[in-house]
Design a protein around this motif. Structure first.
Motif, mmCIF file in Angstrom:
data_model
loop_
_atom_site.group_PDB
_atom_site.id
_atom_site.type_symbol
_atom_site.label_atom_id
_atom_site.label_comp_id
_atom_site.label_asym_id
_atom_site.label_seq_id
_atom_site.Cartn_x
_atom_site.Cartn_y
_atom_site.Cartn_z
ATOM 1 N N ALA A 16 0.253 -1.161 -0.213
ATOM 2 C CA ALA A 16 0.271 -0.160 0.147
ATOM 3 C C ALA A 16 1.181 1.160 -0.022
ATOM 4 O O ALA A 16 0.649 1.805 -0.865
ATOM 5 C CB ALA A 16 -0.969 0.249 1.065
ATOM 6 N N ALA A 17 2.170 0.952 0.759
ATOM 7 C CA ALA A 17 2.820 2.248 0.580
ATOM 8 C C ALA A 17 3.659 2.701 -0.486
ATOM 9 O O ALA A 17 3.467 3.979 -0.892
ATOM 10 C CB ALA A 17 3.826 2.326 1.416
ATOM 11 N N MET A 18 3.440 1.434 -1.321
ATOM 12 C CA MET A 18 4.676 1.717 -2.137
ATOM 13 C C MET A 18 3.990 2.021 -3.112
ATOM 14 O O MET A 18 4.175 3.168 -3.831
ATOM 15 C CB MET A 18 5.447 0.225 -2.476
ATOM 16 N N MET A 19 2.806 1.513 -3.104
ATOM 17 C CA MET A 19 1.490 2.217 -4.512
ATOM 18 C C MET A 19 1.336 3.697 -3.678
ATOM 19 O O MET A 19 0.696 4.449 -5.144
ATOM 20 C CB MET A 19 0.328 1.385 -4.547
ATOM 21 N N THR A 20 0.856 3.913 -2.614
ATOM 22 C CA THR A 20 0.358 5.104 -2.836
ATOM 23 C C THR A 20 2.058 5.892 -2.865
ATOM 24 O O THR A 20 1.488 6.743 -4.397
ATOM 25 C CB THR A 20 0.438 5.663 -1.331
ATOM 26 N N ALA A 21 2.605 6.098 -2.725
ATOM 27 C CA ALA A 21 3.984 6.736 -2.979
ATOM 28 C C ALA A 21 4.375 6.938 -4.803
ATOM 29 O O ALA A 21 4.179 8.300 -5.486
ATOM 30 C CB ALA A 21 5.616 6.139 -2.667
ATOM 31 N N ALA A 22 3.758 5.766 -5.088
ATOM 32 C CA ALA A 22 4.168 5.584 -6.744
ATOM 33 C C ALA A 22 2.256 6.931 -7.790
ATOM 34 O O ALA A 22 3.344 7.065 -8.359
ATOM 35 C CB ALA A 22 4.354 4.492 -7.608
ATOM 36 N N ALA A 48 14.818 1.943 -4.037
ATOM 37 C CA ALA A 48 14.396 1.283 -4.695
ATOM 38 C C ALA A 48 12.960 0.370 -4.596
ATOM 39 O O ALA A 48 13.297 0.466 -5.396
ATOM 40 C CB ALA A 48 15.755 -0.184 -4.405
ATOM 41 N N ALA A 49 13.047 0.478 -3.452
ATOM 42 C CA ALA A 49 11.500 0.122 -3.598
ATOM 43 C C ALA A 49 10.413 1.048 -3.973
ATOM 44 O O ALA A 49 9.656 0.754 -4.910
ATOM 45 C CB ALA A 49 11.222 -0.129 -2.040
ATOM 46 N N ILE A 50 10.274 2.447 -4.434
ATOM 47 C CA ILE A 50 9.992 3.175 -5.049
ATOM 48 C C ILE A 50 10.084 3.689 -6.246
ATOM 49 O O ILE A 50 9.097 3.076 -7.127
ATOM 50 C CB ILE A 50 10.249 5.083 -4.431
ATOM 51 N N GLN A 51 11.586 3.692 -7.123
ATOM 52 C CA GLN A 51 11.546 2.558 -8.213
ATOM 53 C C GLN A 51 10.676 1.446 -9.227
ATOM 54 O O GLN A 51 9.987 1.333 -9.828
ATOM 55 C CB GLN A 51 13.316 3.105 -8.374
ATOM 56 N N GLU A 52 10.843 0.119 -7.881
ATOM 57 C CA GLU A 52 10.174 -0.864 -7.995
ATOM 58 C C GLU A 52 8.456 -0.457 -8.023
ATOM 59 O O GLU A 52 8.231 -1.034 -9.288
ATOM 60 C CB GLU A 52 10.191 -1.550 -7.628
ATOM 61 N N ALA A 53 8.246 0.534 -7.646
ATOM 62 C CA ALA A 53 6.638 0.657 -7.739
ATOM 63 C C ALA A 53 6.443 0.977 -8.754
ATOM 64 O O ALA A 53 5.408 1.672 -9.519
ATOM 65 C CB ALA A 53 5.989 1.197 -6.274
ATOM 66 N N ILE A 54 7.750 2.780 -8.993
ATOM 67 C CA ILE A 54 7.360 3.070 -10.148
ATOM 68 C C ILE A 54 7.319 2.912 -11.561
ATOM 69 O O ILE A 54 6.561 2.819 -12.388
ATOM 70 C CB ILE A 54 8.341 3.990 -10.354
ATOM 71 N N GLU A 55 8.133 1.575 -11.597
ATOM 72 C CA GLU A 55 8.404 1.098 -12.968
ATOM 73 C C GLU A 55 6.745 -0.593 -13.036
ATOM 74 O O GLU A 55 6.756 -0.683 -14.562
ATOM 75 C CB GLU A 55 9.952 0.410 -12.601
#
Length: 156
Positions: A16-22, A48-55
């Protein structure tokens, strides 16, 4: 929320946090200036987690980057872009608008009305106290987090 194992709950909250950040940092089909792409020239300094979520989100077609090859992760997003992203991610596209949900600043004829309407209909976002949606207003991170939690069915 039902009782879950701590590991599963942590995984869900991290997702949820990764998707929210993306979502919060997304460039989502803004005025036809966005382009689909797999890598971006301005996300290498993100965790890295944000980069992965964006990608992931871009690869799945939920978001897109800009013509300059960037994703613009530090730029604010608007309430309308946020509504469009949340409605798309939580698979409410193609649904009919709720005719009882109206906005003082966003007529039903406006192409953005459907996104705002569906976001409000599903509790992903709120109509403002004065009856407006304020489509161009910048979105606070906490509002995006609330919409993500609601969309994932994690709210009490």
């Amino acid at each position: 929320m039902s009782k879950e194992s701590p590991g599963k709950l942590l995984s869900v909250l991290l997702a949820a946090a990764m998707m929210t950040a993306a979502i919060f940092s997304c460039a989502f089909l803004a005025g036809g200036t966005a382009l689909a792409q797999a890598t971006f020239n301005d996300i290498s300094d993100q965790p890295a987690a944000i980069q992965e979520a964006i990608e992931y989100a871009c690869g799945a077609g939920y978001m897109q980057g800009f013509e300059d090859g960037g994703f613009h992760p530090t730029e604010a997003t608007t309430r309308l872009d946020c509504a469009r992203a949340l409605v798309t991610i939580f698979d409410h596209t193609g649904e009919a608008a709720d005719l009882s949900i109206t906005f003082t600043d966003l007529p039903a004829e406006d192409p953005g009305h459907i996104w705002a309407n569906l976001a409000v209909k599903h509790g992903l976002m709120d109509r403002l106290a004065d009856g407006s949606f304020a489509p161009a207003q910048e979105v606070l991170f906490e509002r995006v987090a609330l919409g993500t939690v609601e969309g994932m069915g994690l709210s009490d």
